[in-house]
Motif scaffolding. Structure first.
Motif, PDB file in Angstrom:
ATOM      1  N   THR A 150       0.812  -1.220   0.000  1.00 43.08           N
ATOM      2  CA  THR A 150       0.000   0.000   0.000  1.00 43.08           C
ATOM      3  C   THR A 150       0.842   1.265   0.000  1.00 43.08           C
ATOM      4  OG1 THR A 150      -0.144  -0.107   2.421  1.00 43.08           O
ATOM      5  CG2 THR A 150      -1.933  -1.128   1.144  1.00 43.08           C
ATOM      6  N   GLY A 151       2.163   1.104   0.103  1.00 42.28           N
ATOM      7  CA  GLY A 151       3.036   2.267   0.067  1.00 42.28           C
ATOM      8  C   GLY A 151       2.989   3.120   1.321  1.00 42.28           C
ATOM      9  N   GLU A 152       2.614   2.522   2.449  1.00 37.03           N
ATOM     10  CA  GLU A 152       2.507   3.287   3.698  1.00 37.03           C
ATOM     11  C   GLU A 152       3.866   3.325   4.390  1.00 37.03           C
ATOM     12  OE1 GLU A 152      -0.910   2.171   6.134  1.00 37.03           O
ATOM     13  OE2 GLU A 152      -1.713   1.097   4.389  1.00 37.03           O
ATOM     14  N   LEU A 153       4.562   4.436   4.215  1.00 34.14           N
ATOM     15  CA  LEU A 153       5.913   4.567   4.751  1.00 34.14           C
ATOM     16  C   LEU A 153       5.943   4.441   6.266  1.00 34.14           C
ATOM     17  CD1 LEU A 153       8.921   5.160   4.411  1.00 34.14           C
ATOM     18  CD2 LEU A 153       8.371   7.607   4.460  1.00 34.14           C
TER      19      LEU A 153
ATOM     20  N   ALA B 206       3.793   3.022   8.331  1.00 29.01           N
ATOM     21  CA  ALA B 206       3.456   1.666   8.760  1.00 29.01           C
ATOM     22  C   ALA B 206       4.641   0.727   8.558  1.00 29.01           C
ATOM     23  CB  ALA B 206       2.243   1.158   7.991  1.00 29.01           C
ATOM     24  N   LEU B 207       5.382   0.960   7.492  1.00 21.49           N
ATOM     25  CA  LEU B 207       6.565   0.150   7.223  1.00 21.49           C
ATOM     26  C   LEU B 207       7.653   0.436   8.263  1.00 21.49           C
ATOM     27  CD1 LEU B 207       7.625  -1.936   5.199  1.00 21.49           C
ATOM     28  CD2 LEU B 207       8.507  -0.041   3.829  1.00 21.49           C
ATOM     29  N   MET B 208       7.843   1.717   8.556  1.00 23.30           N
ATOM     30  CA  MET B 208       8.853   2.098   9.553  1.00 23.30           C
ATOM     31  C   MET B 208       8.516   1.500  10.918  1.00 23.30           C
ATOM     32  SD  MET B 208      11.094   4.528   8.228  1.00 23.30           S
ATOM     33  CE  MET B 208      11.367   5.926   9.304  1.00 23.30           C
ATOM     34  N   ASP B 209       7.232   1.372  11.205  1.00 19.11           N
ATOM     35  CA  ASP B 209       6.802   0.873  12.519  1.00 19.11           C
ATOM     36  C   ASP B 209       7.211  -0.577  12.775  1.00 19.11           C
ATOM     37  OD1 ASP B 209       5.705   3.305  13.141  1.00 19.11           O
ATOM     38  OD2 ASP B 209       3.646   2.743  12.636  1.00 19.11           O
ATOM     39  N   VAL B 210       7.368  -1.369  11.706  1.00 17.59           N
ATOM     40  CA  VAL B 210       7.728  -2.782  11.903  1.00 17.59           C
ATOM     41  C   VAL B 210       9.228  -3.026  11.733  1.00 17.59           C
ATOM     42  CG1 VAL B 210       5.454  -3.636  11.215  1.00 17.59           C
ATOM     43  CG2 VAL B 210       7.258  -3.398   9.487  1.00 17.59           C
ATOM     44  N   LEU B 211       9.975  -1.973  11.374  1.00 14.09           N
ATOM     45  CA  LEU B 211      11.416  -2.108  11.198  1.00 14.09           C
ATOM     46  C   LEU B 211      12.156  -1.598  12.432  1.00 14.09           C
ATOM     47  CD1 LEU B 211      11.807  -0.807   7.523  1.00 14.09           C
ATOM     48  CD2 LEU B 211      11.733  -3.186   8.277  1.00 14.09           C
ATOM     49  N   ALA B 212      13.166  -2.321  12.857  1.00 17.85           N
ATOM     50  CA  ALA B 212      14.001  -1.873  13.968  1.00 17.85           C
ATOM     51  C   ALA B 212      14.939  -0.772  13.466  1.00 17.85           C
ATOM     52  CB  ALA B 212      14.818  -3.040  14.515  1.00 17.85           C
ATOM     53  N   PRO B 213      15.355   0.141  14.328  1.00 16.83           N
ATOM     54  CA  PRO B 213      16.252   1.228  13.895  1.00 16.83           C
ATOM     55  C   PRO B 213      17.521   0.718  13.232  1.00 16.83           C
ATOM     56  CG  PRO B 213      15.387   1.675  16.083  1.00 16.83           C
ATOM     57  CD  PRO B 213      14.973   0.276  15.750  1.00 16.83           C
ATOM     58  N   GLU B 214      18.042  -0.438  13.698  1.00 15.28           N
ATOM     59  CA  GLU B 214      19.314  -0.946  13.177  1.00 15.28           C
ATOM     60  C   GLU B 214      19.116  -1.999  12.090  1.00 15.28           C
ATOM     61  OE1 GLU B 214      18.019  -3.763  16.406  1.00 15.28           O
ATOM     62  OE2 GLU B 214      17.914  -1.605  16.005  1.00 15.28           O
ATOM     63  N   VAL B 215      17.936  -2.074  11.483  1.00 15.03           N
ATOM     64  CA  VAL B 215      17.630  -3.098  10.490  1.00 15.03           C
ATOM     65  C   VAL B 215      18.654  -3.097   9.354  1.00 15.03           C
ATOM     66  CG1 VAL B 215      16.076  -1.572   9.190  1.00 15.03           C
ATOM     67  CG2 VAL B 215      15.807  -4.054   9.032  1.00 15.03           C
TER      68      VAL B 215
ATOM     69  N   VAL C 159      16.195   1.449   4.482  1.00 10.73           N
ATOM     70  CA  VAL C 159      15.597   0.155   4.146  1.00 10.73           C
ATOM     71  C   VAL C 159      14.143   0.344   3.719  1.00 10.73           C
ATOM     72  CG1 VAL C 159      14.854  -2.083   5.059  1.00 10.73           C
ATOM     73  CG2 VAL C 159      17.148  -1.220   5.575  1.00 10.73           C
ATOM     74  N   ALA C 160      13.398   1.191   4.431  1.00  9.81           N
ATOM     75  CA  ALA C 160      11.991   1.436   4.082  1.00  9.81           C
ATOM     76  C   ALA C 160      11.872   2.019   2.685  1.00  9.81           C
ATOM     77  CB  ALA C 160      11.359   2.368   5.117  1.00  9.81           C
ATOM     78  N   ARG C 161      12.731   2.972   2.352  1.00 10.07           N
ATOM     79  CA  ARG C 161      12.685   3.581   1.012  1.00 10.07           C
ATOM     80  C   ARG C 161      13.036   2.546  -0.060  1.00 10.07           C
ATOM     81  NH1 ARG C 161      14.532   8.412   3.728  1.00 10.07           N
ATOM     82  NH2 ARG C 161      16.702   7.702   3.612  1.00 10.07           N
ATOM     83  N   PHE C 162      14.004   1.677   0.243  1.00 10.32           N
ATOM     84  CA  PHE C 162      14.380   0.627  -0.711  1.00 10.32           C
ATOM     85  C   PHE C 162      13.204  -0.323  -0.943  1.00 10.32           C
ATOM     86  CE2 PHE C 162      15.892  -3.741  -1.372  1.00 10.32           C
ATOM     87  CZ  PHE C 162      16.605  -3.588  -2.554  1.00 10.32           C
ATOM     88  N   VAL C 163      12.545  -0.737   0.132  1.00  8.73           N
ATOM     89  CA  VAL C 163      11.415  -1.662   0.015  1.00  8.73           C
ATOM     90  C   VAL C 163      10.290  -1.041  -0.805  1.00  8.73           C
ATOM     91  CG1 VAL C 163       9.576  -2.819   1.309  1.00  8.73           C
ATOM     92  CG2 VAL C 163      11.942  -2.931   2.127  1.00  8.73           C
TER      93      VAL C 163
END
Length: 298
Positions: free
Chosen positions: A181-184, A186-195, A218-222
């Protein structure tokens, strides 16, 4: 009868070879070489078939690992272990699940062949130093020193993760939904800071050549990858290397595989395998067995 003993212990032997090599294809080659050696042995002289086979596979895997190291140093882009499809029950054995995880296999790749063999045999399979020494042609004192050095190296670099479970699969679903859905946020919320995101294309398909680190990058890449509707149109959930994973299909065939390292409810690692050479055997379920140590006496 020789074939029966080999077949009985095959899951254990494959697990050992795979953990030493990080490649299911190479592990199968080692098992084939070991089986040919086993066939010509006088069975009447073998008191403990399993012990004999473990020793044979260990030696063959060590020889194979030394031979492929140069090839891996010339690998194009980031290198990832060849993924293996595992049953969810693998997660019930915490040591086994971690030992076949992408994270630990990458750490083991930084050890020299002897260190890797000693670590796998002692810390994963539980064999005593004296028996390992007899198998690899080292003194027991030497093996103890190698084990200490390898363990310290691994513990300093290992990354903790949660094996595949209902909770981790829910996090993967949230990740895939946010990507689709392209929700940046929401994506950031499931990624750890050091991902960390690592892609393996082997120079044969398009993939990031270097690891991508940090939640924002990582979020922008995904999201950039997910702009192609075909990428997320055919996705299946599965378990690979004891980790939750997503299988992306194209034309009904596996196009790439994404394994998720999750810790404390956040994604800490994304391992994307696209190299077709590493995916051709990723459909079949790989029975694994760590077993318990038994006398090696051949």
């Amino acid at each position: 009868m020789a074939e029966d003993a080999f077949t009985e212990h095959r899951p254990l032997l494959f697990t050992l070879a795979y953990e030493m090599l990080g490649s299911a294809t190479d592990a199968e080659d080692v098992l084939q070489e070991s089986y040919l050696r086993w066939r010509v042995v006088d069975q009447a002289t073998v008191e403990h078939p399993r012990a004999y086979l473990v020793r044979t596979v260990t030696r063959q895997a060590l020889n194979h690992l030394r031979a492929v190291r140069a090839r891996r140093e010339e690998y194009v882009g980031a290198w990832l272990p060849e993924p293996i499809r595992t049953a969810p029950e693998v997660s019930d054995d915490a040591i086994l699940a971690e030992s076949v995880s992408m994270a630990l296999l990458l750490v083991l790749e930084t050890l020299n062949p002897t260190e890797r063999a000693v670590f796998v045999l002692h810390d994963v399979f539980g064999y005593p130093h004296g028996e390992i020494a007899a198998s690899i042609g080292k003194s027991e004192v030497g093996v103890r020193q190698i084990a200490h050095r390898a363990r310290r190296h691994v513990h300093a670099r290992r990354r903790r993760f949660q094996p595949d479970s209902d909770d981790t699969r829910q996090i993967v679903r949230r990740f895939l939904h946010a990507a689709a859905t392209g929700e940046l946020q929401a994506l950031m919320d499931v990624l750890a800071p050091e991902v960390v995101q690592i892609s393996d294309g082997g120079g044969k398909v398009v993939a990031a050549h270097r690891p991508i680190t940090g939640r924002a990058d990582v979020a922008r890449f995904v999201l950039r990858v997910s702009r192609d509707p075909a990428v997320l149109s055919h996705v299946e959930h599965a378990t690979y290397n004891g980790m939750p994973a997503a299988r992306f299909l194209a034309g009904g065939a596996l196009d790439w595989l994404l394994a998720f390292e999750i810790h404390h409810g956040r994604i800490t690692g994304l391992y994307g395998v696209r190299n077709p050479d590493k995916l051709h055997g990723a459909e079949a379920l790989c029975p694994l067995d760590r077993g318990g140590p038994q006398p090696w006496k051949p």
